[in-house]
Design a protein around this motif. Structure first.
Motif, mmCIF file in Angstrom:
data_model
loop_
_atom_site.group_PDB
_atom_site.id
_atom_site.type_symbol
_atom_site.label_atom_id
_atom_site.label_comp_id
_atom_site.label_asym_id
_atom_site.label_seq_id
_atom_site.Cartn_x
_atom_site.Cartn_y
_atom_site.Cartn_z
ATOM 1 N N HIS A 119 34.388 29.431 32.969
ATOM 2 C CA HIS A 119 34.564 30.581 32.095
ATOM 3 C C HIS A 119 34.203 30.183 30.685
ATOM 4 O O HIS A 119 34.512 29.068 30.251
ATOM 5 C CB HIS A 119 36.013 31.047 32.172
ATOM 6 N N SER B 130 36.037 43.470 33.758
ATOM 7 C CA SER B 130 36.702 42.183 34.047
ATOM 8 C C SER B 130 37.787 41.916 33.013
ATOM 9 O O SER B 130 37.576 42.191 31.822
ATOM 10 C CB SER B 130 35.697 41.045 33.999
ATOM 11 N N GLY C 164 40.294 38.698 31.861
ATOM 12 C CA GLY C 164 40.531 37.273 32.187
ATOM 13 C C GLY C 164 41.780 36.705 31.522
ATOM 14 O O GLY C 164 42.204 37.132 30.465
ATOM 15 N N GLU D 161 38.177 32.917 40.336
ATOM 16 C CA GLU D 161 38.704 31.707 39.654
ATOM 17 C C GLU D 161 37.515 30.826 39.410
ATOM 18 O O GLU D 161 36.748 30.560 40.321
ATOM 19 C CB GLU D 161 39.601 30.932 40.629
ATOM 20 N N ALA E 113 39.776 29.457 34.760
ATOM 21 C CA ALA E 113 40.002 30.782 34.192
ATOM 22 C C ALA E 113 40.165 31.742 35.350
ATOM 23 O O ALA E 113 39.489 31.632 36.358
ATOM 24 C CB ALA E 113 38.810 31.198 33.362
ATOM 25 N N TRP F 30 40.044 39.061 42.443
ATOM 26 C CA TRP F 30 40.234 37.992 41.446
ATOM 27 C C TRP F 30 39.178 36.924 41.641
ATOM 28 O O TRP F 30 38.787 36.638 42.752
ATOM 29 C CB TRP F 30 41.590 37.320 41.633
ATOM 30 N N THR G 179 40.117 35.636 36.551
ATOM 31 C CA THR G 179 39.599 36.920 36.051
ATOM 32 C C THR G 179 39.760 38.003 37.103
ATOM 33 O O THR G 179 39.519 37.771 38.289
ATOM 34 C CB THR G 179 38.112 36.784 35.696
ATOM 35 N N TRP G 180 40.207 39.099 36.614
ATOM 36 C CA TRP G 180 40.377 40.279 37.473
ATOM 37 C C TRP G 180 39.091 41.105 37.391
ATOM 38 O O TRP G 180 38.605 41.397 36.303
ATOM 39 C CB TRP G 180 41.582 41.084 36.985
ATOM 40 N N ARG G 181 38.433 41.417 38.558
ATOM 41 C CA ARG G 181 37.172 42.184 38.560
ATOM 42 C C ARG G 181 37.424 43.524 39.229
ATOM 43 O O ARG G 181 37.901 43.555 40.372
ATOM 44 C CB ARG G 181 36.078 41.459 39.355
#
Ligand code: C2E
Ligand code: CA
Ligand code: CA
Length: 806
Positions: free
Chosen positions: A168, A195, A197, A164, A176, A162, A178-180
């Motif tokens: 963003h 990604s 978000g 932060e 924001a 993740w 966001t999962w990567r």
């Protein structure tokens, strides 16, 4: 005895008041106990509900946070060989992905793919219509992408993570998230990064929509305690408070904390599927959400309880009054104990305790009545004679009702003879009188012992004046000496008088009639022994004059209307030398004029005024005497002071007299008290100790008016006296009456045998004086030598007081 304390309320009232007070206390404490118990229960429930709510929320939160994972995983399947694919193809695939409802109604904010060479394809959700559109305006160049930290990180690792950041592209506020997810081909070559978000604003909105009741406020904090999203605005203080209570991962269920205001705060850890996020879900909830229902419940409770207690109080009071009634009725009637009015209450309704009290009171009442009857008998019957007492007569008006004549008889020798010859003699005298009365008077005459020496007679109805006159005659014969009988060595001689009243007897008039009989008796006594007088209204007038005299006399002392005079007692042997004198009181009343002592002294004795007057005389006489001596009178001059019986009966008389002598620096021998022999005979017991005290101090006693009273030579030896003063009546006719001369001669020889001097008083001429001197009388007093005069009128010189005898 200890004084009884009186309470202003009755026993029943006190009990009722106590009951009311204790009920109020019970209601109040019960109420507060229930209040606390209910509050505890509700607090408990509240906590449980809160925890349940939080569990639900946590589940949904987890599902929400797992969306990017799912998207990432799906995308990684699709994009295994995407490195070389065109951006159109990738965009298509991304569109397909977002069209799958991975988000369970809450779509992602953005989804993007960055290929290994830095090409970047992104879809962004339009908040207006909720649809995803290719991101155009802020698409980074491949150069940019290759330098991004998250890209570099993803390329080097195969683990998703993740990020932060506040920059963003579409983040308006906050960070924001966001999962990567790095993607590799089957050979392990890096293909790119997918990604997904979420925008804080979207998350806040979602949080807001989660809580349909809006009773809670929700916050999401990151691991550093910074706010990610909130369902409603939160204050800085609330933020600080929440970030200070971050739970550790072990406390899955969450912990309750007090929060600012009336709030409770529940903090529980939140994480995603992979356990990468270490967030905290904070629920702020008002702790008083049950308060209004609790207090409503409470009010109802209180009112219900109060009504129940009031009703039961009323019932108890009613019962108590009912049950205590027999006891109260006993108490109310207790004052009737020992009277015929005392009756016991109906027994059926009594409690055993009350019944036994009633029984005990019954017995007591009977006992008291018996005692009173016996006592009544004592009061109503004279023990000595068996005759009715005056109280007995008053209590039984039926005895005399309808009768119309009474007589009051005074047995004048009863008291002196009892004193001289003993009680038994007095009793037999009375018994003798009783038997004489019985034979003389009509049968059915009621006899009543009115005083020790007075008998009241109530005759049967008298028809005419002849009958009344007959009774008067019969009474007169009673006092004639031929009626006498003898008792032992002594004759029982009835001496006295009687007063008669003719008037119908009623209980209202009884006392007045006896009073009138007393007045008639008084008149009879003045006329001499044996006289019986009928009451006449004029007799009252004299009484009234006495009232006037009394009225004036009562103020005379304080108005200073008295003064003293002195009459010398001369020595016949020493030719007018004078070592003694008699002090006599004088009253000049401004309204009545000069009142002779013969008139007012007797009245003062009757009213008791003689006591203060007597003290005044002693005080003044001592003062005058001290002056007289100071002026030149002999230092051993003896002043005679007349003392009334009542004065001598005062316990402090001797002390007062001696105190007075001390005050004026006089000796005991300067004073001689003149008493009549009656004083010594009537009340010897109380008088003798006083006389002894005085004589020990040198005060002498002269027996005044000797020969006029009861004079019985036989008892003279027992009386304390230092001088005899023969009565004026014998002196005045000594020249004419041989009997008087012989009385004086025998009194002289009596005085000689007792070795006391004799004073002859009332000498008005020289012959009488001469005669007495020749008979051997050495002291004389009379107008012939000097009339009583104020002390200052008498001439004294160098210790000598001498009168010129003509
Ligand atoms: P008493 O003690 O026998 O006093 C003598 C009375 O005879 C006096 O009368 C005196 O004035 C009067 N008297 C003196 N010489 C002659 C005389 O030659 N001829 C006549 N006819 N009378 C003479 P007074 O002052 O009127 O007193 C009468 C009585 O009043 C006294 O009789 C006494 O019993 C009483 N009394 C007088 N003063 C006092 C007093 O201070 N205290 C008390 N308790 N009684 C008093
Ligand atoms: Ca006298
Ligand atoms: Ca006298």
């Amino acid at each position: 005895m200890k004084k009884l304390k009186k309470y202003p309320v009755s026993l029943t009232k006190a009990l009722v008041i106590l009951m009311i007070i204790s009920s109020v206390v019970v209601v109040m404490s019960l109420n507060s106990y229930l209040d606390r118990a209910v509050k505890n229960i509700f607090a408990d429930m509240n906590e449980k509900l809160l925890k349940n709510d939080s569990e639900l929320l946590a589940q949904r939160m987890r599902a929400y946070l797992n969306q990017p994972h799912a998207a990432g995983k799906l995308m990684s399947l699709l994009a295994k060989d995407q490195n070389s694919a065109s951006s159109e193809v990738i965009e298509q695939q991304l569109q397909q992905l977002v069209s799958l409802d991975l988000t369970q109604g809450q779509p992602l904010s953005s989804i993007s793919f960055a290929s290994a060479n830095g090409s970047y394809t992104a879809l962004q959700r339009d908040p207006q219509d909720g649809k995803f559109y290719p991101m155009t305006s802020t698409v980074p160049t491949s150069q940019d992408v290759l330098k991004r930290l998250w890209f570099v990180h993803a390329r080097e690792t195969s683990q998703p993570f993740w990020t932060e950041h506040g920059h963003h592209a579409s983040a308006e506020k906050g960070m924001a998230i966001t999962w990567r997810q790095p993607i590799r081909d089957p050979q392990g070559n890096f293909v790119g990064v997918i990604s997904a978000g979420i925008l804080p604003a979207d998350m806040s909105q979602w949080l807001h929509s989660l809580d349909s009741t809006h009773s809670h406020r929700l916050m999401l904090l990151n691991e550093k305690g910074r706010l990610i999203a909130a369902s409603a605005p939160v204050s800085a203080d609330e933020m600080t408070n929440a970030s200070q209570h971050m739970p550790t991962s072990a406390q899955d269920g969450g912990i309750l904390y007090p929060a600012i205001g009336h709030n409770l705060m529940l903090n529980r850890p939140i994480t995603d599927e992979d356990g990468l996020l270490k967030w905290t879900l904070v629920m702020l909830t008002p702790d008083n959400q049950w308060q209004s229902s609790i207090s409503r419940y409470h009010q109802h409770n209180f009112m219900g309880l109060s009504i129940i207690i009031t009703l039961s109080l009323l019932v108890i009071t009613f019962l108590m009054i009912r049950f205590s009634r027999p006891l109260v009725s006993l108490i109310d009637r207790v004052h009737l104990l020992g009277t015929p009015l005392w009756t016991t209450a109906a027994r059926g309704t009594l409690f055993p305790e009350v019944a036994s009290l009633a029984n005990a009171l019954d017995n007591k009442s009977r006992l008291i009545m018996d005692m009173l009857e016996a006592r009544q008998d004592q009061i109503e019957r004279d023990k000595e004679t068996g005759l009715l007492t005056f109280a007995g007569l008053c209590n039984h008006p039926e005895l005399y009702r309808g009768r119309n004549m009474i007589a009051l008889l005074h047995l004048s020798n009863h008291s002196s003879l009892t004193n001289l010859l003993g009680k038994e003699y007095g009793e037999s005298l009375l018994a003798h009188l009783q038997s004489l009365l019985k034979t003389l008077l009509p049968a059915d005459t009621i006899l009543c012992r009115e005083r020790t020496d007075k008998i009241l007679m109530i005759f049967p109805e008298i028809a005419d004046s002849d009958q009344a006159a007959l009774i008067q005659q019969q009474l007169e014969t009673l006092f004639l000496s031929h009626q006498a009988t003898s008792e032992g060595r002594h004759e029982l001689l009835i001496a006295g008088n009687a007063g008669i009243v003719e008037e119908p007897l009623t209980s209202e008039r009884l006392k007045a009639l006896v009073l009138n009989a007393g007045i008639a008796l008084h008149h009879a006594r003045k006329e001499g022994n044996g006289v019986v007088t009928r009451f006449a209204p004029e007799m009252h007038e004299l009484g009234l004059r006495n009232v006037e005299l009394h009225e004036e006399l009562s103020h005379a002392l304080e108005r200073n209307e008295f003064h003293l005079v002195m009459q010398p007692i001369v020595s016949l042997a020493a030719e007018g030398e004078c070592l003694e004198g008699e002090c006599l009181v004088r009253w000049n009343s401004p309204t009545l004029g000069f009142v002779p002592p013969d008139r007012f002294i007797a009245l003062a004795e009757q009213t008791g005024l003689i006591i203060p007057l007597g003290y005044w005389i002693i005080e003044t006489a001592c003062g005058e005497l001290a002056d007289f001596i100071a002026r030149g009178a002999p230092a051993n001059f003896k002043l005679h002071i007349n003392i009334s019986p009542l004065q001598l009966q005062q316990d402090d008389f001797a002390q007062e007299l001696l105190g007075c002598l001390q005050r004026y620096h006089l000796q005991g021998a300067n004073i001689c008290i003149e008493l009549t022999e009656g004083v010594l005979l009537d009340d010897a017991n109380s008088v003798l100790p006083q006389l002894n005290t005085l004589r020990e101090a040198g005060v002498t006693v002269s027996l005044d008016d000797f020969g006029s009273g009861y004079s019985s030579l036989s008892y003279l030896h027992s009386l304390p006296f230092d001088q005899l003063k023969i009565d004026r009546q014998f002196v005045s006719d000594i020249l004419e009456d041989r009997r008087s001369e012989s009385v004086i001669a025998s009194v002289l020889s009596l005085a000689n045998s007792f070795k006391v001097p004799l004073v002859a008083e009332g000498i008005e001429d020289e012959e009488t004086g001469e005669k007495l001197r020749n008979m051997g009388c050495l002291l004389a007093q009379g107008y012939h030598y000097g009339r009583p005069q104020p002390f200052k009128n008498w001439t004294v010189k160098l210790g000598v007081f001498k009168l010129t005898l003509i």
